[in-house]
Design an enzyme around this catalytic site. Structure first.
Site, mmCIF file in Angstrom:
data_model
loop_
_atom_site.group_PDB
_atom_site.id
_atom_site.type_symbol
_atom_site.label_atom_id
_atom_site.label_comp_id
_atom_site.label_asym_id
_atom_site.label_seq_id
_atom_site.Cartn_x
_atom_site.Cartn_y
_atom_site.Cartn_z
ATOM 1 N N GLU A 172 10.512 -4.759 4.504
ATOM 2 C CA GLU A 172 10.636 -6.145 4.025
ATOM 3 C C GLU A 172 10.332 -6.227 2.529
ATOM 4 O O GLU A 172 11.077 -6.843 1.747
ATOM 5 C CB GLU A 172 9.660 -7.068 4.774
ATOM 6 C CG GLU A 172 9.953 -7.248 6.247
ATOM 7 C CD GLU A 172 9.266 -6.215 7.134
ATOM 8 O OE1 GLU A 172 8.934 -5.119 6.628
ATOM 9 O OE2 GLU A 172 9.076 -6.486 8.328
ATOM 10 N N LYS A 183 9.607 -0.732 14.240
ATOM 11 C CA LYS A 183 10.148 -0.383 12.917
ATOM 12 C C LYS A 183 11.162 0.744 13.051
ATOM 13 O O LYS A 183 12.248 0.705 12.465
ATOM 14 C CB LYS A 183 9.020 0.100 11.987
ATOM 15 C CG LYS A 183 8.101 -0.957 11.448
ATOM 16 C CD LYS A 183 7.137 -0.301 10.437
ATOM 17 C CE LYS A 183 5.981 -1.201 10.081
ATOM 18 N NZ LYS A 183 4.989 -0.559 9.207
ATOM 19 N N GLU A 204 -4.454 -6.932 14.881
ATOM 20 C CA GLU A 204 -3.986 -5.608 14.472
ATOM 21 C C GLU A 204 -5.127 -4.601 14.574
ATOM 22 O O GLU A 204 -4.913 -3.421 14.844
ATOM 23 C CB GLU A 204 -3.414 -5.653 13.034
ATOM 24 C CG GLU A 204 -2.552 -4.452 12.695
ATOM 25 C CD GLU A 204 -1.708 -4.645 11.440
ATOM 26 O OE1 GLU A 204 -0.534 -5.026 11.537
ATOM 27 O OE2 GLU A 204 -2.237 -4.388 10.340
ATOM 28 N N GLY A 215 -4.815 -2.010 4.994
ATOM 29 C CA GLY A 215 -3.999 -3.128 4.514
ATOM 30 C C GLY A 215 -4.652 -4.482 4.764
ATOM 31 O O GLY A 215 -4.727 -5.339 3.888
ATOM 32 N N ARG A 216 -5.160 -4.678 5.989
ATOM 33 C CA ARG A 216 -5.722 -5.999 6.330
ATOM 34 C C ARG A 216 -7.124 -6.198 5.776
ATOM 35 O O ARG A 216 -7.743 -7.234 6.012
ATOM 36 C CB ARG A 216 -5.673 -6.209 7.847
ATOM 37 C CG ARG A 216 -6.300 -5.112 8.662
ATOM 38 C CD ARG A 216 -5.926 -5.224 10.136
ATOM 39 N NE ARG A 216 -6.395 -4.079 10.912
ATOM 40 C CZ ARG A 216 -5.722 -2.935 11.037
ATOM 41 N NH1 ARG A 216 -4.562 -2.763 10.428
ATOM 42 N NH2 ARG A 216 -6.206 -1.944 11.778
ATOM 43 N N LYS A 253 0.845 -1.202 0.000
ATOM 44 C CA LYS A 253 0.000 0.000 0.000
ATOM 45 C C LYS A 253 0.880 1.251 0.000
ATOM 46 O O LYS A 253 0.680 2.167 -0.769
ATOM 47 C CB LYS A 253 -0.915 -0.035 1.226
ATOM 48 C CG LYS A 253 -1.822 1.154 1.360
ATOM 49 C CD LYS A 253 -2.787 0.997 2.530
ATOM 50 C CE LYS A 253 -3.548 2.298 2.754
ATOM 51 N NZ LYS A 253 -4.498 2.222 3.860
ATOM 52 N N HIS A 268 -3.523 -33.539 16.925
ATOM 53 C CA HIS A 268 -2.346 -34.306 17.331
ATOM 54 C C HIS A 268 -1.232 -33.392 17.832
ATOM 55 O O HIS A 268 -0.080 -33.801 17.924
ATOM 56 C CB HIS A 268 -1.872 -35.172 16.164
ATOM 57 C CG HIS A 268 -2.946 -36.129 15.731
ATOM 58 N ND1 HIS A 268 -3.096 -37.368 16.293
ATOM 59 C CD2 HIS A 268 -3.964 -35.984 14.849
ATOM 60 C CE1 HIS A 268 -4.153 -37.974 15.758
ATOM 61 N NE2 HIS A 268 -4.697 -37.153 14.872
HETATM 62 O O1 F6P Z 1 2.566 -4.181 9.903
HETATM 63 C C1 F6P Z 1 1.974 -2.979 9.643
HETATM 64 C C2 F6P Z 1 1.423 -2.863 8.256
HETATM 65 O O2 F6P Z 1 1.236 -1.525 7.991
HETATM 66 C C3 F6P Z 1 0.124 -3.636 8.046
HETATM 67 O O3 F6P Z 1 -0.988 -2.977 8.516
HETATM 68 C C4 F6P Z 1 0.147 -3.799 6.586
HETATM 69 O O4 F6P Z 1 -0.766 -4.770 6.173
HETATM 70 C C5 F6P Z 1 1.586 -4.176 6.339
HETATM 71 O O5 F6P Z 1 2.306 -3.394 7.266
HETATM 72 C C6 F6P Z 1 2.092 -3.949 4.948
HETATM 73 O O6 F6P Z 1 2.039 -2.609 4.581
HETATM 74 P P1 F6P Z 1 2.226 -2.166 3.078
HETATM 75 O O7 F6P Z 1 1.100 -2.756 2.289
HETATM 76 O O8 F6P Z 1 2.182 -0.677 3.099
HETATM 77 O O9 F6P Z 1 3.540 -2.688 2.584
#
Ligand code: F6P
Length: 547
Positions: free
Chosen positions: A209, A517, A346, A260-261, A203, A377
């Site tokens: 990452e 972060k 979250e 995002g979620r 987003k 199990h």
């Molecule tokens: O972990 C925080 C967060 O902002 C989530 O809410 C989101 O889904 C994820 O990081 C990824 O964010 P982005 O889509 O901006 O890479």
């Protein structure tokens, strides 16, 4: 508009009193058999694509009546309407949370034109990849590498696993989310430059990452003879400028009012659309929309997301249960617990209300789980005999659906059908065992073949006693398909919102992920250089050990 917080309502006080008098000793077995005067108000609720069996839920008529009263006092209908109307319900970020608009028919909700334009744009591309239309996408694509994390990963990952029988048989979709380069490296080992399409899903297009994985993937592509980054890399993002700076020219956009979620319905769903095609992607949206209509229009007492959201509040604040176990008895739903974990924790892992006032009551529980029967199990021992009560949520799918292939002879098919019956019987049996348990007397009357002959039978019987009165909820789908998956996920979204509305918290921000972060960015130079000057002592010691 300001709404009453749950603890400011009359129903909250009444619930506290009722719990003190009856709730503590409330025994599921009595509620179910109606022999102590309490009758289960409703054994189940039928919602679009989902039936909820409430007969093993630990409440009674009066509890539900008080919870519904509390929902009214908290202005839940008005809060729901504000959400669906597109009001700025995410106060701290001044944004709407209009994921429902992403699955609404044309002209039905705010932003309809831009939503459908973006959807069509994405679906045309998805179908072109599936149809190997070389003028739209690179020809001969066999592998899609999807790079994203959190909400930009868990939804597509979960949905593609769930819809496996509907997916394109010749396309492999790989997911990379972790900053740990091992994950990317292991995917890159399996793919070829010429036949791979990379989707960078973010987003913000700034997530550490995702950006690190995307840059490494791009370098791999170039180092291995790849020439056309702009054709082999696409992005799903709200930050087109950053994607362009990366070298991506084909972007599929969405908007800041999509959390995002809650984003798998937006262009973040591109890998789902590539996997199942536009027809089934639209089916998934239609299933979610049907649940949206149910949430918007059905009276609170029969409104499944509302009833389940209230159950969550009852369990958390009055029964004081700290976690909830999700047990989908379907291999396709094995990634659902992780998805619902982010959605719930979250969204509702907050300790201040919308006005920033500290709360005196608990909010989100811990969500965890594993597909059945695998979990039986591993951790079911603790669910049955452990010292803590953990409500379990069983998900059962009536009809199996196996992908057709020639090696499945009629005999093998019949055997697979029988396995499905065993699977379902296991799910029902676990719920029954949790509820009824096994008494000391029953255990004494049994012969336990593996029991040590040197231990007294009474001692063995005590080890073999199950307390029972352990609650569960069972959700039933007739079949796992795009439509029912859409409805199921929308159910969980709205349920999460309902408990947030009762608790008076903002389900749509996530400030709690920021501190870690920021500190990582501060520590990283020390990790690289070894110079820990100015670094907090315990972290400095750990960095020294790790170098
Ligand atoms: O972990 C925080 C967060 O902002 C989530 O809410 C989101 O889904 C994820 O990081 C990824 O964010 P982005 O889509 O901006 O890479």
């Amino acid at each position: 508009m300001n709404h009453l917080r749950c603890d400011q309502t009359q129903a909250w006080s009444a619930l506290s009193e009722y719990h003190a008098l009856h709730g503590e000793g409330m025994d599921l077995r009595h509620v179910a058999t109606n022999d102590d005067g309490h009758q289960q108000q409703q054994a189940g609720i039928e919602a679009p694509e989902v039936f909820a069996d409430l007969s093993r839920v630990q409440w009674d008529d009066q509890t539900l009546a008080l919870l519904l009263k509390m929902a009214e006092e908290c202005g839940l209908p008005a809060q729901r309407d504000a959400l669906l109307r597109g009001d700025l319900v995410n106060l701290t970020e001044g944004r709407a949370a209009l994921h429902t608009a992403l699955r609404a028919p044309e002209r039905a909700t705010p932003h309809s034109k831009q939503v459908h334009d973006a959807l069509d744009h994405m679906l045309v591309f998805a179908d072109a990849v599936r149809g190997n239309q070389g003028h739209v996408c690179p020809p001969g694509i066999t592998d899609i590498v999807h790079i994203g994390i959190g909400g930009s990963d868990l939804g597509p990952r979960m949905a593609i696993a769930a819809l496996e029988p509907f997916t394109h048989p010749a396309l492999s979709i790989h997911f990379v989310s972790n900053i740990d380069g091992q994950e990317l490296a292991s995917v890159l080992r399996k793919v070829q430059v010429a036949s791979t399409l990379f989707i960078v899903a973010s987003k913000t297009f700034t997530t550490q990452e995702t950006m690190a994985n995307a840059h490494t993937a791009k370098q791999w592509f170039l180092d291995n003879g790849g020439q056309d980054v702009s054709r082999h890399f696409v992005a799903t993002t709200t930050n087109v400028q950053a994607a362009t700076a990366f070298g991506i020219t084909r972007t599929f956009g969405f908007w800041d009012w999509v959390g995002g979620r809650f984003s798998m319905w937006s262009t973040v769903g591109l890998p789902i659309a590539i996997a199942v095609g536009s027809r089934f992607f639209k089916e998934m949206l239609a299933g979610a929309h049907a649940m949206d209509r149910h949430f918007a229009s059905v009276p609170l007492s029969h409104n499944l997301p509302v009833v389940l959201g209230l159950l969550d509040v009852w369990y958390r604040n009055f029964k004081r249960y700290t976690s909830r176990c999700l047990a989908p008895y379907h291999h396709g739903l094995r990634s659902l617990p992780a998805y619902i974990q982010q959605l719930t924790m979250e969204s509702n892992g907050k300790s201040v209300d919308q006005q920033g006032v500290a709360l005196s009551y608990a909010t989100s529980d811990v969500i965890w789980g594993e597909a059945g029967t695998t979990g039986q199990h591993a951790f079911f021992q603790m669910l049955h005999q452990g010292s803590e009560v953990i409500p379990v949520e069983f998900l059962l799918v009536k009809r199996p659906r196996h992908r057709d292939h020639v090696s499945l002879t009629p005999t093998v098919r019949a055997m697979l059908t029988q396995q499905h019956q065993i699977l379902l019987a296991n799910g029902v049996a676990q719920a029954e065992a949790l509820m009824w348990g096994k008494s000391f007397t029953q255990s004494m009357n049994e012969h336990a073949p593996t029991a040590s002959p040197t231990i007294a039978p009474e001692v063995i019987a005590r080890h073999r006693t199950f307390p029972g009165n352990r609650p569960s909820l069972t959700l039933v789908l007739n079949e796992l398909n795009p439509r029912s998956l859409g409805a199921l996920v929308a159910l969980y979204e709205h349920r999460t919102f309902v408990s947030s509305a009762i608790w008076g918290i903002n389900a749509f921000d996530q400030w709690g992920v920021e501190l870690g972060k920021a500190l990582c960015n501060e520590l990283l130079p020390s990790m690289v250089s070894g110079n820990t000057d100015g670094i907090e002592a315990t972290s400095a010691a750990m960095l020294a050990r790790l170098r």
